[in-house]
Design an enzyme around this catalytic site. Structure first.
Site, PDB file in Angstrom:
ATOM      1  CG  HIS A 147      -3.164  -0.671  -6.795  1.00 28.68           C
ATOM      2  ND1 HIS A 147      -3.496  -0.017  -5.644  1.00 28.68           N
ATOM      3  CD2 HIS A 147      -3.251  -1.990  -6.502  1.00 28.68           C
ATOM      4  CE1 HIS A 147      -3.781  -0.898  -4.687  1.00 28.68           C
ATOM      5  NE2 HIS A 147      -3.649  -2.112  -5.192  1.00 28.68           N
ATOM      6  NE  ARG A 179      -4.307  -1.228  -0.073  1.00 30.68           N
ATOM      7  CZ  ARG A 179      -4.438  -2.247  -0.932  1.00 30.68           C
ATOM      8  NH1 ARG A 179      -3.438  -2.584  -1.717  1.00 30.68           N
ATOM      9  NH2 ARG A 179      -5.574  -2.912  -1.015  1.00 30.68           N
ATOM     10  CD  GLU A 236      -2.875   3.349  -5.616  1.00 25.31           C
ATOM     11  OE1 GLU A 236      -3.902   2.731  -5.928  1.00 25.31           O
ATOM     12  OE2 GLU A 236      -1.921   2.824  -5.050  1.00 25.31           O
TER      13      GLU A 236
HETATM   14  P1  NAI Z   1      -1.067 -10.796   4.944  1.00 24.12           P
HETATM   15  O1  NAI Z   1      -2.031 -10.323   5.979  1.00 24.12           O
HETATM   16  O2  NAI Z   1      -1.083 -12.224   4.566  1.00 24.12           O
HETATM   17  O3  NAI Z   1       0.430 -10.427   5.386  1.00 24.12           O
HETATM   18  C1  NAI Z   1       0.782  -9.184   5.933  1.00 24.12           C
HETATM   19  C2  NAI Z   1       1.947  -9.430   6.874  1.00 24.12           C
HETATM   20  O4  NAI Z   1       2.412  -8.154   7.329  1.00 24.12           O
HETATM   21  C3  NAI Z   1       1.570 -10.244   8.115  1.00 24.12           C
HETATM   22  O5  NAI Z   1       2.444 -11.336   8.284  1.00 24.12           O
HETATM   23  C4  NAI Z   1       1.717  -9.241   9.248  1.00 24.12           C
HETATM   24  O6  NAI Z   1       2.151  -9.835  10.460  1.00 24.12           O
HETATM   25  C5  NAI Z   1       2.763  -8.311   8.694  1.00 24.12           C
HETATM   26  N1  NAI Z   1       2.814  -7.025   9.377  1.00 24.12           N
HETATM   27  C6  NAI Z   1       1.817  -6.355  10.007  1.00 24.12           C
HETATM   28  N2  NAI Z   1       2.285  -5.233  10.567  1.00 24.12           N
HETATM   29  C7  NAI Z   1       3.612  -5.193  10.297  1.00 24.12           C
HETATM   30  C8  NAI Z   1       4.648  -4.291  10.624  1.00 24.12           C
HETATM   31  N3  NAI Z   1       4.404  -3.199  11.352  1.00 24.12           N
HETATM   32  N4  NAI Z   1       5.880  -4.545  10.170  1.00 24.12           N
HETATM   33  C9  NAI Z   1       6.156  -5.656   9.464  1.00 24.12           C
HETATM   34  N5  NAI Z   1       5.208  -6.570   9.128  1.00 24.12           N
HETATM   35  C10 NAI Z   1       3.956  -6.334   9.541  1.00 24.12           C
HETATM   36  O7  NAI Z   1      -1.315  -9.860   3.679  1.00 24.12           O
HETATM   37  P2  NAI Z   1      -0.975 -10.193   2.148  1.00 24.12           P
HETATM   38  O8  NAI Z   1      -2.119 -10.907   1.537  1.00 24.12           O
HETATM   39  O9  NAI Z   1       0.347 -10.821   2.080  1.00 24.12           O
HETATM   40  O10 NAI Z   1      -0.941  -8.706   1.535  1.00 24.12           O
HETATM   41  C11 NAI Z   1       0.193  -7.890   1.733  1.00 24.12           C
HETATM   42  C12 NAI Z   1      -0.034  -6.496   1.178  1.00 24.12           C
HETATM   43  O11 NAI Z   1      -0.261  -6.550  -0.223  1.00 24.12           O
HETATM   44  C13 NAI Z   1      -1.206  -5.717   1.755  1.00 24.12           C
HETATM   45  O12 NAI Z   1      -0.801  -4.388   2.011  1.00 24.12           O
HETATM   46  C14 NAI Z   1      -2.221  -5.692   0.638  1.00 24.12           C
HETATM   47  O13 NAI Z   1      -3.089  -4.592   0.726  1.00 24.12           O
HETATM   48  C15 NAI Z   1      -1.304  -5.634  -0.561  1.00 24.12           C
HETATM   49  N6  NAI Z   1      -1.891  -6.038  -1.842  1.00 24.12           N
HETATM   50  C16 NAI Z   1      -1.563  -5.328  -2.964  1.00 24.12           C
HETATM   51  C17 NAI Z   1      -2.077  -5.680  -4.191  1.00 24.12           C
HETATM   52  C18 NAI Z   1      -1.675  -4.964  -5.432  1.00 24.12           C
HETATM   53  O14 NAI Z   1      -2.312  -5.165  -6.478  1.00 24.12           O
HETATM   54  N7  NAI Z   1      -0.636  -4.172  -5.411  1.00 24.12           N
HETATM   55  C19 NAI Z   1      -3.055  -6.772  -4.311  1.00 24.12           C
HETATM   56  C20 NAI Z   1      -3.244  -7.515  -3.099  1.00 24.12           C
HETATM   57  C21 NAI Z   1      -2.690  -7.138  -1.901  1.00 24.12           C
END
Ligand code: NAI
Length: 333
Positions: free
Chosen positions: A291, A234, A263
């Site tokens: 994105h 994000r 965005e």
């Molecule tokens: P997830 O929930 O599986 O993993 C997120 C991880 O970040 C978790 O392991 C959590 O413990 C960790 N986390 C939380 N706070 C943290 C901190 N302060 N410092 C370090 N790590 C921390 O989420 P997922 O599915 O892996 O998604 C990750 C990101 O990708 C999200 O921000 C999501 O919005 C984004 N995303 C972007 C897309 C795009 O098209 N660019 C599409 C889908 C998701």
């Protein structure tokens, strides 16, 4: 009758959503929010799709679950839904591989100077035919790859980086001890520790109060000089003003951003203005994508099917998957 309301779904996906929900549901599809009637809001047992505009939420008299058809839900008022007894779930697994692939694509674009060479060759095919030239070139197997947030996408990106023989380290305060052993990768206890040792850092954390501008002045102060930064998570996680300074002083050699705090890109941001103007100091060092990391035809099918299935499983079987507002859901409907 259980009613699933999908306020914004193109017709091509209606049957996919119906099939995924299974029998016993009446599905109401609209192509945008303005078409949804008050009666449809009031009688919906579940709402699936993008964020519901705030003015409609109080109309949800029968709704038991809102399924956001996306991973990110930072703009959804999960507390408000929870107080109404409505569960909120996201759809976390439709594009895990796509986003991890995209992170690697940005890394490779920069470290192999792909976009750079392509642009240069268009400008002057003969003069810029320079095989032995790669301003951000790295032998990847000599690089340390850092992951911020080793969740679904972060883990998939880490595995990909390991397949390129990189040394992988992650920072994630919320995964249990021993996850590093399960993955066979190193763990950093602090963000500074991660930033200090990585040639490449890829962001995969959620956006929340704690992570907003997490990659800012302090993180760059701790960073290894000449690092490559990639963000497919994000936009708000990176402080763009701090990134501007870090790119100007060479702390960050190159950056690939699929996501931005606003965005489409807000060109009032000095970094983005410099990118658009093609300022010499930044030229070729910043690559943007719109994105688009999540997008493939397969992921678009999956997102609809998986989110319909999440709503149906809760309404039919009482099985609540991917709930993101448990802390606020005191008295579920
Ligand atoms: P997830 O929930 O599986 O993993 C997120 C991880 O970040 C978790 O392991 C959590 O413990 C960790 N986390 C939380 N706070 C943290 C901190 N302060 N410092 C370090 N790590 C921390 O989420 P997922 O599915 O892996 O998604 C990750 C990101 O990708 C999200 O921000 C999501 O919005 C984004 N995303 C972007 C897309 C795009 O098209 N660019 C599409 C889908 C998701």
């Amino acid at each position: 009758m259980l009613r699933i309301l999908w306020p914004s779904l193109p017709e091509a996906f209606h049957q996919i959503a119906r099939d995924a929900a299974g029998p016993g549901f009446e599905c109401a599809f609209c192509t945008d929010f303005s078409q949804v009637t008050d009666a449809q809001w009031e009688t919906a047992s579940a709402v699936v799709g993008p964020s519901v505009p705030a003015e409609h939420i109080d109309k949800l008299k029968m709704c038991r679950i809102f399924v956001k058809s996306a991973v990110g839900y930072d703009e959804v008022d999960i507390a408000r839904y929870g107080a109404m007894g409505i569960a909120v779930s996201n759809t976390p697994d439709y594009g895990t591989r796509e986003v991890a692939d995209h992170a690697m694509a940005l890394v490779l674009t920069l470290t192999k100077s792909i976009a750079y060479h392509d642009e240069e060759l268009r400008a002057d095919l003969r003069a810029n035919w320079r095989p032995a030239h790669n301003p951000y070139g790295r032998r990847l197997s000599a690089c340390t790859f850092g992951v911020v947030g080793i969740g679904r996408i972060g883990t998939a990106a880490a595995r990909r980086a390991a397949a390129f023989d990189m040394d992988v380290v992650f920072y994630d305060p919320y995964v249990p001890n021993g996850y590093e052993l399960a993955l066979g990768m190193r763990r950093a206890d602090t963000l500074a520790e991660l930033m200090g040792q990585c040639d490449i850092v890829s962001i995969h954390a959620p956006l929340n109060a704690e992570t907003r501008k997490l990659i800012g002045k302090d993180a760059f102060a701790a960073a290894k000089k000449g690092m490559v930064l990639v963000n497919t998570a994000r936009g708000g996680i990176i402080d763009l003003a701090a990134l501007h300074d870090a790119m100007q002083d060479g702390t960050v050699l190159a950056a690939g951003l699929d996501v931005l705090p606003e965005e489409p890109a807000n060109l009032q941001e000095p970094l983005l203005a410099a990118w658009q103007r093609g300022d010499a100091w930044l030229k070729h060092r910043l690559v943007l994508t719109p994105h688009s990391a999540f997008y493939t035809p397969e992921s678009m099918r999956d997102i609809r099917a998986f989110s319909a299935r999440t709503a149906a499983r809760y309404l039919r079987d009482g099985r609540l998957e991917n709930c993101v507002n448990k802390a606020f859901l005191k008295d579920p409907r």
